[in-house]
Design an enzyme around this catalytic site. Structure first.
Site, PDB file in Angstrom:
ATOM      1  N   THR A   1       0.859  -1.192   0.000  1.00  0.00           N
ATOM      2  CA  THR A   1       0.000   0.000   0.000  1.00  0.00           C
ATOM      3  C   THR A   1       0.889   1.233   0.000  1.00  0.00           C
ATOM      4  O   THR A   1       1.910   1.285   0.690  1.00  0.00           O
ATOM      5  CB  THR A   1      -0.944   0.012   1.227  1.00  0.00           C
ATOM      6  OG1 THR A   1      -1.822  -1.111   1.121  1.00  0.00           O
ATOM      7  CG2 THR A   1      -1.796   1.271   1.268  1.00  0.00           C
TER       8      THR A   1
ATOM      9  N   PHE B   1       1.235   5.147   0.843  1.00  0.00           N
ATOM     10  CA  PHE B   1       0.674   6.197   1.689  1.00  0.00           C
ATOM     11  C   PHE B   1       1.365   7.508   1.339  1.00  0.00           C
ATOM     12  O   PHE B   1       2.557   7.513   1.037  1.00  0.00           O
ATOM     13  CB  PHE B   1       0.955   5.918   3.176  1.00  0.00           C
ATOM     14  CG  PHE B   1       0.306   4.663   3.712  1.00  0.00           C
ATOM     15  CD1 PHE B   1       0.850   3.409   3.468  1.00  0.00           C
ATOM     16  CD2 PHE B   1      -0.839   4.745   4.479  1.00  0.00           C
ATOM     17  CE1 PHE B   1       0.258   2.257   3.969  1.00  0.00           C
ATOM     18  CE2 PHE B   1      -1.442   3.601   4.995  1.00  0.00           C
ATOM     19  CZ  PHE B   1      -0.889   2.349   4.732  1.00  0.00           C
TER      20      PHE B   1
END
Ligand SMILES: O=C(O)C(=O)Cc1ccccc1
Length: 402
Positions: free
Chosen positions: A277, A279
């Site tokens: 992921t 960020f």
């Protein structure tokens, strides 16, 4: 990393004197920004730089740590926390009392409770930070806007699930700047109360991204039970522990299992080992773009009319050998539909879009400045969301698992 809590507020602090975005003077329907008639990207950068230096000397220090952190292999340095001591997330800010002083420690707001992946991302970006849990992303943004926090951390895309669209919309609605990014390998576990077996379960709860990242594995495990989305992964674990739910499992991190006293029924349940992921880190002020290390720049633009706008925009980057790492379109909130009158056929409706692009160059580089000057020619709205160091951490499936 320590924790404290923030609450939601309906008030906003007025901000003055900083350039939030750069767009053409004929742009309408957008708030937040100083319009420049004709962009001189060099001087824009200089203005941005002088704002940063004159208005917020602390930013310089943070810049260095931002750059250092994304290039290093830092792991989260968190002492085990007793359950009762875990902070409750911010939900409503009842008053605008000034933020407490925290010396030099950077305060980073994230959505979720301790054990959430966003907290781990905050720890990767700023290893010695104080992570501040918030119950919603809006609250994390507000925390920074109201000076209760120095940074907010926001998941924007995932290698399995793609873009987190809602968070792109938030970037546009608020005036914060992207000052860094981290890519976090996400290693999901199936968590239950001690002694609970698979056969007892009739529900799996987690953040929607986590549920979709584990869908195939859950089915392979024979868990054809109801899925329920909650705000964050660690919040799901906390819910099971505090409500003594023996019929429910949570998808969350091993750290969440530790924090909330749960047992790991299955480890590494993401459908793809390479589950990462991305960020972004947000701040009130932009950082000064540099050229001595790889930088990325994120922009968002819209166009009124004209043909082949996207093609022209892409060619502005292609001609300068600037690689794009992302392109995303989102329906235009302020102007979602365009009606086209045609005398014979009637009225056609077209969707209008905002385009998000990330490219591999720093706004301090003339080629990036020239590309944006050209992009501005074809667009009715253009905003630089941030120019920031790229996360260059070498990646392997188990490297940096949380
Ligand atoms: O819910 C969390 O823990 C988050 O930080 C959001 C999230 C969920 C799933 C993968 C990555 C980030």
């Amino acid at each position: 990393m320590k924790h404290k809590f923030l609450q939601r507020s309906s008030s906003r602090k007025t901000r003055t004197g900083t350039i939030q975005c750069i767009y053409r003077s004929d742009s309408r329907n957008f708030t937040g920004g100083i319009g420049l008639n004709r962009t001189d990207w060099q001087s824009s950068c200089a203005i941005l730089a002088s704002n940063v230096v004159s208005q917020q000397p602390e930013t310089e220090k943070a810049n260095n740590s931002e750059i250092a952190a994304v290039n290093g292999h830092k792991t989260l340095d968190l002492a085990p926390i007793v359950d009762q001591n875990l902070p409750k997330p911010l939900s409503l800010i009842p008053d605008l009392s000034p933020a407490p002083m925290h010396g030099n420690q950077l305060r980073v707001a994230y959505q979720g409770v301790p054990g959430a992946y966003s907290e781990a991302a905050a720890g990767k970006a700023y290893p010695k930070c104080e992570a501040i849990p918030c119950d919603q992303f809006e609250v994390a943004f507000q925390a920074v806007e109201l000076w209760l926090a120095d940074r907010a951390v926001l998941p924007v895309e995932n290698s399995l699930g793609g873009s987190i669209h809602r968070n792109y919309d938030l970037l546009l609605r608020h005036r914060l700047h992207i000052v860094g990014e981290v890519q976090l390998p996400v290693h999901h576990c199936l968590l239950v109360l001690p002694g609970v077996r698979k056969e007892y379960l009739n529900r799996v709860i987690s953040h929607p991204q986590a549920l979709s990242q584990c869908e195939l594995t859950l089915t392979k495990l024979g868990l054809n039970v109801a899925r329920e989305a909650v705000d964050d992964t660690a919040g799901a674990a906390e819910f099971i522990a505090s409500n003594n739910r023996r019929d429910t499992a949570a998808i969350a991190s091993a750290r969440a299992a530790e924090l909330y006293g749960l047992q790991i029924l299955a480890d590494g349940i993401q459908d793809d080992l390479g589950n990462v992921t991305r960020f972004v880190m947000l701040a009130r002020e932009p950082i000064i773009p540099r050229t001595d290390r790889p930088f990325k720049t994120s922009i968002v633009f819209a166009h009124d009319k004209g043909t082949s706008v996207l093609f022209k925009v892409l060619s502005a980057f292609a001609f300068r050998n600037i690689s794009l790492t992302k392109i995303e379109s989102r329906p235009h909130r302020n102007c979602p539909i365009r009606c086209v009158d045609d005398a014979n056929v009637g009225t056609a409706k077209h969707f209008e879009y905002m385009f998000y692009i990330d490219f591999e160059a720093s706004m301090a580089e003339p080629r990036a400045q020239n590309a944006l000057a050209e992009v501005q020619e074809f667009t009715s709205f253009l905003r630089v969301l941030g120019s920031y160091p790229m996360d260059m951490t070498p990646w392997s499936p188990r490297n940096g698992d949380e």
